[in-house]
Design a protein around this motif. Structure first.
Motif, short mmCIF file in Angstrom:
data_model
loop_
_atom_site.label_atom_id
_atom_site.label_comp_id
_atom_site.label_asym_id
_atom_site.label_seq_id
_atom_site.Cartn_x
_atom_site.Cartn_y
_atom_site.Cartn_z
N VAL A 1 -2.97 -0.19 -1.91
CA VAL A 1 -2.84 1.26 -1.77
C VAL A 1 -1.79 1.79 -2.74
O VAL A 1 -2.01 2.78 -3.44
CB VAL A 1 -2.48 1.64 -0.32
N GLN B 1 -3.01 1.65 -6.36
CA GLN B 1 -4.06 2.65 -6.58
C GLN B 1 -3.45 4.05 -6.73
O GLN B 1 -3.82 4.79 -7.63
CB GLN B 1 -5.04 2.64 -5.41
N ILE B 2 -2.52 4.40 -5.88
CA ILE B 2 -1.90 5.73 -5.94
C ILE B 2 -1.02 5.88 -7.18
O ILE B 2 -1.01 6.92 -7.83
CB ILE B 2 -1.09 6.02 -4.65
N ARG C 1 9.32 4.79 -6.15
CA ARG C 1 8.07 5.41 -5.68
C ARG C 1 7.25 4.40 -4.88
O ARG C 1 6.62 4.76 -3.88
CB ARG C 1 7.27 5.95 -6.85
N LEU D 1 5.97 5.01 -1.10
CA LEU D 1 4.55 4.93 -0.74
C LEU D 1 4.31 3.86 0.31
O LEU D 1 3.52 4.05 1.25
CB LEU D 1 3.70 4.66 -1.98
#
Length: 144
Positions: free
Chosen positions: A92, A95-96, A105, A109
């Motif tokens: 995840v 991907q983000i 970051r 996330l």
């Protein structure tokens, strides 16, 4: 319904802690050290798999253990990071982030994924949706 019963339903530690036998303390400390000797390197490794700095694994481990101790009633279950959770969280995050490398970051996330998962699992628990696991075949559950 007594207030103590309601609190005991949601915080099992309230039921068992007053009855804890001190004779078990030494054995429990030894068991805790044995678990820590396995859990700490595992947490460090899975943090790397999840794409976050290794120290995040050290931050997450005690939090998970403390929350489990307060809200669970099972003495036999082991709690900690798993490879599946690390891989899914890392997928995840990557991907983000679009493949970029920004540790701050990535941590943010990963925390968001953990909180969202926790909220969804809490809602599922309150709604008592555990019966749905009966619809999953035993080999799938065992394999997972």
């Amino acid at each position: 319904m007594a207030v103590g019963t309601v609190i005991g339903d949601y915080l099992p530690i309230v039921r068992w802690l007053p009855h804890y036998r001190k004779v078990y303390l030494r054995i429990d400390v030894l068991a805790g050290l044995a678990v820590a000797s396995v859990a700490i390197p595992t947490a460090l490794g899975y943090a790397t798999v999840a794409g976050v700095p290794v120290q995040v694994g050290l931050y997450a481990l005690p939090a998970a253990l403390l929350v489990y101790a307060v809200f669970s009633s099972s003495r036999q279950v082991s709690v900690g990071p798993t490879s599946t959770v690390a891989i899914m969280s890392g997928a995840v995050v990557v991907q983000i982030m679009g493949g970029g490398i920004d540790p701050a970051r990535a941590v943010a996330l990963t925390c968001a994924v953990a909180v969202a998962s926790g909220v969804l699992l809490t809602i599922a628990g309150v709604l008592r949706t555990g019966w749905m696991t009966d619809l999953i075949s035993r080999p799938v559950i065992t394999g997972f």
